[in-house]
Design an enzyme around this catalytic site. Structure first.
Site, PDB file in Angstrom:
ATOM      1  N   ILE A  29      -7.315   2.487  -3.819  1.00 37.89           N
ATOM      2  CA  ILE A  29      -6.424   2.582  -2.671  1.00 37.89           C
ATOM      3  C   ILE A  29      -6.414   1.072  -2.024  1.00 37.89           C
ATOM      4  O   ILE A  29      -5.773   1.126  -0.854  1.00 37.89           O
ATOM      5  CB  ILE A  29      -6.802   3.766  -1.966  1.00 37.89           C
ATOM      6  CG1 ILE A  29      -8.043   3.763  -0.953  1.00 37.89           C
ATOM      7  CG2 ILE A  29      -6.448   5.088  -2.511  1.00 37.89           C
ATOM      8  CD1 ILE A  29      -8.317   4.843   0.195  1.00 37.89           C
ATOM      9  N   LYS A  30      -6.951   0.177  -2.536  1.00 33.19           N
ATOM     10  CA  LYS A  30      -7.065  -1.068  -1.886  1.00 33.19           C
ATOM     11  C   LYS A  30      -5.761  -1.915  -1.979  1.00 33.19           C
ATOM     12  O   LYS A  30      -4.846  -1.401  -2.795  1.00 33.19           O
ATOM     13  CB  LYS A  30      -8.273  -1.982  -2.327  1.00 33.19           C
ATOM     14  CG  LYS A  30      -9.691  -1.533  -2.017  1.00 33.19           C
ATOM     15  CD  LYS A  30      -9.863  -1.043  -0.607  1.00 33.19           C
ATOM     16  CE  LYS A  30     -11.448  -0.938  -0.041  1.00 33.19           C
ATOM     17  NZ  LYS A  30     -11.834   0.667  -0.509  1.00 33.19           N
ATOM     18  N   ASN A  31      -5.694  -2.877  -1.066  1.00 33.90           N
ATOM     19  CA  ASN A  31      -4.432  -3.679  -1.104  1.00 33.90           C
ATOM     20  C   ASN A  31      -4.243  -4.030  -2.565  1.00 33.90           C
ATOM     21  O   ASN A  31      -3.079  -4.342  -2.893  1.00 33.90           O
ATOM     22  CB  ASN A  31      -4.550  -4.892  -0.444  1.00 33.90           C
ATOM     23  CG  ASN A  31      -4.748  -4.612   1.004  1.00 33.90           C
ATOM     24  OD1 ASN A  31      -4.766  -3.187   1.707  1.00 33.90           O
ATOM     25  ND2 ASN A  31      -5.218  -5.257   2.184  1.00 33.90           N
ATOM     26  N   LEU A  32      -5.099  -4.605  -3.098  1.00 35.47           N
ATOM     27  CA  LEU A  32      -4.992  -4.828  -4.939  1.00 35.47           C
ATOM     28  C   LEU A  32      -5.954  -3.856  -5.597  1.00 35.47           C
ATOM     29  O   LEU A  32      -7.199  -4.052  -5.276  1.00 35.47           O
ATOM     30  CB  LEU A  32      -5.281  -6.257  -5.126  1.00 35.47           C
ATOM     31  CG  LEU A  32      -5.129  -6.847  -6.487  1.00 35.47           C
ATOM     32  CD1 LEU A  32      -4.310  -8.168  -6.742  1.00 35.47           C
ATOM     33  CD2 LEU A  32      -6.424  -6.677  -7.369  1.00 35.47           C
TER      34      LEU A  32
END
Length: 377
Positions: free
Chosen positions: A187-190
């Site tokens: 679920i991280k930005n990338l």
């Protein structure tokens, strides 16, 4: 086009895919080479170019990035590491994994991050490192004390798990001189599905990290293909990033401009929508420079508000329970009043690029009702 079906506001966070990830993974599977491959190395080069740094070293997770960074910096038994209690437990576990001692520090109530004063007040004769957490994506600038820390041989290792793509001044996080660690979890930005990256300060540090992530073996995988033996020089772990995961990251990086724009737009939509609500304080991530990873508010009667929102199918969360109050870390407990108050008030609203403005209106409307029901407004 997003490949997965759009989750609704019942999800606090969600992976954000563009559609090219599946084909990228298929190409790696068809190649028959699934481990650390040239795809992994291409991903490292692309991230380094994106950040504007000479090198980037991929690893298996954000926790592995922190662990290898601490090892490469020579942090170990007998050393103290200054770290905010307001972070995911992985930050603390990485410190314990090298045999060092966490020294928990308080946070700025507006940002939930450490600042220069809080860090310097915590420095002792045994301090070896400072691990500022770039909470929610906000950059932490320790520039005014970095020279003093360097003079004391104290290394700054940024936990930038939330902050891939964020800026610190004119430069992206990772390009400002600190040893920086990113997470590429689901679920991280990338996302790479799972993975991490360490941004070394020197070529020598990059070499140490690469050797540690390959079980301490001196020769690279390609070098070992042409020799009958290899040499193990140091302690190491199997922390390499697979080509499968790297392929996902490469596909994600192709669209990061869209991710960055979307996350900022959604955070500002929340900011505007929350203005009419009494009893709500939005945690500031500096959206002009950050790529926001969380949208958090502070409310009184948080647990009741949380339960009310969950009953209304709103996927709120709490990031994070303070670590100094966790049973596993009780040995290092100390009074951190700002952190403890924040720990009782913080509430993470649903925040992922699948959300629409209508979704956000629904969340904010439900929050207003929950606040009234709990007597918090």
């Amino acid at each position: 086009m997003i490949a997965s079906s759009r989750p609704d506001t019942r999800r606090n966070a969600s992976p954000y895919l563009y559609g090219q990830e599946t084909a990228a993974v298929a190409r790696v599977l068809e190649s028959g080479q699934y481990g650390h491959t040239d795809v992994t190395e291409e991903f490292e080069r692309r991230v380094a170019g994106f950040l504007g740094v000479p090198d980037a070293v991929s690893v298996a997770s954000g926790t592995a990035a922190l662990h290898t960074a601490l090892l490469a910096a020579g942090v170990g038994p007998g050393d103290e590491v200054i770290v905010p209690s307001m972070t995911f437990c992985a930050t603390v576990q990485a410190i314990l994994a090298v045999g060092a001692t966490p020294r928990f520090v308080d946070i700025d109530p507006a940002t939930l991050c450490v600042n220069d004063q809080l860090v310097m007040e915590a420095v002792t004769d045994t301090t070896a490192a400072v691990v500022p957490v770039l909470f929610g994506g906000r950059a932490v600038d320790l520039a005014t004390v970095r020279n003093e820390l360097a003079e004391r041989a104290i290394v700054v290792i940024e936990d930038a798990a939330h902050a891939f793509g964020s800026h610190n001044g004119a430069r992206r996080v990772g390009a400002t001189g600190a040893l920086t660690c990113f997470s590429f979890g689901p679920i991280k930005n990338l996302t790479c599905g799972q993975g991490g990256m360490t941004i070394p300060r020197t070529p020598e540090e990059a070499d140490r990290i690469r050797q540690i992530r390959l079980l301490g073996v001196a020769q690279s995988q390609s070098e070992r293909a042409n020799i009958t033996t290899y040499r193990v020089d140091t302690f190491g772990l199997r922390y390499q990033l697979s080509g499968i995961n790297a392929a996902i990251g490469l596909a994600q990086l192709d669209h990061f401009d869209t991710t960055e724009h979307t996350r900022r737009r959604l955070w500002r939509t929340y900011q505007e929508a929350l203005v009419p609500l009494d009893g709500v304080t939005l945690v500031d991530v500096d959206a002009d420079h950050a790529v926001p990873h969380l949208c958090q508010v502070r409310v009184s009667h948080r647990d009741q508000v949380f339960a009310e929102l969950r009953a209304r199918d709103i996927g709120v969360g709490v990031h994070y329970p303070p670590n100094h109050l966790q049973p596993a870390f009780a040995t290092w407990r100390r009074s951190l009043p700002t952190t403890e108050q924040a720990g009782e008030e913080i509430l993470s609203l649903p925040f992922h690029p699948h959300l629409t403005e209508t979704d956000i209106d629904r969340v904010v409307s439900a929050l207003g009702k929950a606040l009234k029901s709990a007597g918090a407004s």
